[in-house]
Motif scaffolding. Structure first.
Motif, PDB file in Angstrom:
ATOM      1  N   MET A  16       0.972   0.141  -0.899  1.00 12.67           N
ATOM      2  CA  MET A  16       1.596   1.541  -0.311  1.00 12.67           C
ATOM      3  C   MET A  16       0.742   2.194   0.647  1.00 12.67           C
ATOM      4  N   LYS A  17       1.028   2.414   1.858  1.00 13.15           N
ATOM      5  CA  LYS A  17       0.286   2.984   2.831  1.00 13.15           C
ATOM      6  C   LYS A  17       0.335   4.611   2.652  1.00 13.15           C
ATOM      7  N   PRO A  18      -0.756   5.267   2.938  1.00 14.82           N
ATOM      8  CA  PRO A  18      -0.767   6.698   3.020  1.00 14.82           C
ATOM      9  C   PRO A  18       0.181   7.249   4.283  1.00 14.82           C
ATOM     10  N   VAL A  19       0.528   8.621   3.982  1.00  9.92           N
ATOM     11  CA  VAL A  19       1.420   9.043   5.174  1.00  9.92           C
ATOM     12  C   VAL A  19       0.544  10.515   5.767  1.00  9.92           C
ATOM     13  N   ILE A  20       0.288  10.398   6.951  1.00 11.95           N
ATOM     14  CA  ILE A  20      -0.147  11.567   7.562  1.00 11.95           C
ATOM     15  C   ILE A  20       0.603  12.342   8.495  1.00 11.95           C
ATOM     16  N   ALA A  21       0.646  13.608   8.326  1.00 11.19           N
ATOM     17  CA  ALA A  21       1.588  14.312   9.184  1.00 11.19           C
ATOM     18  C   ALA A  21       0.697  15.073  10.145  1.00 11.19           C
ATOM     19  N   LEU A  22       0.795  14.812  11.382  1.00  7.79           N
ATOM     20  CA  LEU A  22       0.049  15.191  12.563  1.00  7.79           C
ATOM     21  C   LEU A  22       0.690  16.382  13.382  1.00  7.79           C
ATOM     22  N   THR A  23       0.067  17.266  13.765  1.00  3.75           N
ATOM     23  CA  THR A  23       0.668  18.445  14.506  1.00  3.75           C
ATOM     24  C   THR A  23       0.726  17.743  16.182  1.00  3.75           C
ATOM     25  N   LYS A  24       2.041  18.126  16.558  1.00  2.00           N
ATOM     26  CA  LYS A  24       2.402  17.580  17.763  1.00  2.00           C
ATOM     27  C   LYS A  24       1.570  18.236  18.991  1.00  2.00           C
ATOM     28  N   GLY A  25       1.454  17.736  20.101  1.00  2.00           N
ATOM     29  CA  GLY A  25       0.842  18.105  21.148  1.00  2.00           C
ATOM     30  C   GLY A  25      -0.866  17.842  21.326  1.00  2.00           C
ATOM     31  N   ARG A  26      -1.522  18.972  21.671  1.00  2.00           N
ATOM     32  CA  ARG A  26      -2.868  18.890  21.727  1.00  2.00           C
ATOM     33  C   ARG A  26      -3.664  18.266  20.617  1.00  2.00           C
ATOM     34  N   LEU A  27      -3.606  18.530  19.408  1.00  2.00           N
ATOM     35  CA  LEU A  27      -4.114  18.150  18.276  1.00  2.00           C
ATOM     36  C   LEU A  27      -3.815  16.694  18.190  1.00  2.00           C
ATOM     37  N   GLU A  28      -2.371  16.219  18.447  1.00  2.00           N
ATOM     38  CA  GLU A  28      -2.277  14.803  18.096  1.00  2.00           C
ATOM     39  C   GLU A  28      -3.072  14.023  19.111  1.00  2.00           C
ATOM     40  N   LYS A  29      -3.123  14.391  20.361  1.00  2.00           N
ATOM     41  CA  LYS A  29      -3.851  13.681  21.148  1.00  2.00           C
ATOM     42  C   LYS A  29      -5.547  13.658  20.936  1.00  2.00           C
ATOM     43  N   GLN A  30      -6.142  14.890  20.301  1.00  2.00           N
ATOM     44  CA  GLN A  30      -7.388  14.676  20.145  1.00  2.00           C
ATOM     45  C   GLN A  30      -7.584  14.047  18.858  1.00  2.00           C
ATOM     46  N   PHE A  31      -6.486  13.866  17.862  1.00  2.00           N
ATOM     47  CA  PHE A  31      -6.760  13.017  16.756  1.00  2.00           C
ATOM     48  C   PHE A  31      -6.747  11.476  17.172  1.00  2.00           C
ATOM     49  N   ILE A  32      -5.900  11.004  18.068  1.00  2.00           N
ATOM     50  CA  ILE A  32      -5.496   9.646  18.334  1.00  2.00           C
ATOM     51  C   ILE A  32      -6.849   9.424  18.905  1.00  2.00           C
ATOM     52  N   GLY A  38       4.456  17.062  -0.554  1.00  2.00           N
ATOM     53  CA  GLY A  38       4.292  15.874  -0.804  1.00  2.00           C
ATOM     54  C   GLY A  38       4.904  14.727  -0.224  1.00  2.00           C
ATOM     55  N   ILE A  39       5.667  15.225   0.998  1.00  2.00           N
ATOM     56  CA  ILE A  39       6.160  14.270   1.862  1.00  2.00           C
ATOM     57  C   ILE A  39       5.219  13.311   2.766  1.00  2.00           C
ATOM     58  N   ALA A  40       4.165  14.233   2.948  1.00  2.00           N
ATOM     59  CA  ALA A  40       3.022  13.423   3.650  1.00  2.00           C
ATOM     60  C   ALA A  40       1.692  13.752   2.520  1.00  2.00           C
ATOM     61  N   ASP A  41       1.006  12.678   2.613  1.00  2.00           N
ATOM     62  CA  ASP A  41      -0.371  13.019   1.581  1.00  2.00           C
ATOM     63  C   ASP A  41      -1.317  13.661   2.384  1.00  2.00           C
ATOM     64  N   LEU A  42      -1.507  13.319   3.699  1.00  2.00           N
ATOM     65  CA  LEU A  42      -2.769  14.025   4.191  1.00  2.00           C
ATOM     66  C   LEU A  42      -1.988  14.735   5.634  1.00  2.00           C
ATOM     67  N   GLY A  43      -2.765  15.893   6.239  1.00  2.00           N
ATOM     68  CA  GLY A  43      -2.171  16.417   7.274  1.00  2.00           C
ATOM     69  C   GLY A  43      -3.242  16.671   8.185  1.00  2.00           C
ATOM     70  N   VAL A  44      -2.843  16.860   9.228  1.00  2.00           N
ATOM     71  CA  VAL A  44      -3.981  17.308  10.432  1.00  2.00           C
ATOM     72  C   VAL A  44      -3.533  18.519  11.086  1.00  2.00           C
TER      73      VAL A  44
END
Length: 206
Positions: free
Chosen positions: A1-17, A61-67
């Motif tokens: 089972m893989k973790p699920v990460i929720a990412l904030t779209k836009g600038r934070l998404e690009k910086q996290f990538i 709990g839809i996502a395990d982690l979030g940025v």
């Protein structure tokens, strides 16, 4: 089972990538996603949402982690674990207004997208202010006489400068944060711990 990460779209998404790339994660699924709101990598599933919704997906709990931006955590105070800060998404909360604007004789009126943060800040200083909540372009408020000053996030200060406003007082510095669902940390610790540890930065990160 893989973790699920929720990412904030836009600038934070690009910086996290970029952050992932620096840690040798395969980021190709992100680069080719187009308008997809869900992506699977070799290490986890990622979903993309607005910042405030990221906190909600993690809380439920839809996502395990979030940025997510720290501003969301301070303003909304979701029921999640705030695990650690990232070395990106850094900016500051500030009080800003027209440089020639003097303190009014009446109670000061502040326009902001962040009424809870603003109220707490002034209350901690022993001050009472009237809050006008706006959803966007708060810089207009003092220019049009809706408010004396504004409280907003400042990164470069260019938007303030272009509208004839100046920072009058810096309040606090914030960054992007890694958050976690409380139950996930207990039930999925074995698969989440290595991922969380890989996100830790040596200098100044707990």
């Amino acid at each position: 089972m893989k973790p699920v990460i929720a990412l904030t779209k836009g600038r934070l998404e690009k910086q996290f990538i970029k952050f992932l790339q620096e840690r040798n994660y395969d980021v190709n699924p992100f680069l080719d996603k187009g308008r997809k709101l869900q992506v699977e990598t070799d290490d986890f599933f990622a979903i993309f949402a607005k910042g405030i919704d990221v906190a909600t997906y993690v809380e439920y709990g839809i996502a395990d982690l979030g940025v997510v931006g720290e501003d969301i955590l301070l303003e909304v105070q979701p029921d999640v674990f705030d695990l650690l800060p990232f070395p990106f998404g850094k900016c500051r909360f500030a009080i800003a207004g027209e440089p020639s604007n003097l303190s009014p004789l009446r109670k000061q009126r502040i326009a902001t997208k962040y009424p809870n943060i603003t109220t707490k800040y002034f209350r901690d200083q022993g001050k009472s202010v009237d809050i006008v909540k706006l959803e966007g372009s708060v810089e207009l408020a003092p220019l049009l006489g809706l408010a004396d000053d504004i409280v907003d996030i400042v990164e470069t200060g260019n938007t303030l400068k272009e509208n004839g406003l100046v920072v009058k007082e810096e309040m606090l510095t914030i960054s992007a944060r890694l958050i976690a669902n409380r139950n996930s940390l207990k039930l999925k610790r074995a698969i989440l711990t290595p991922l969380i540890d890989s996100f830790r930065v040596e200098e100044g990160i707990i």
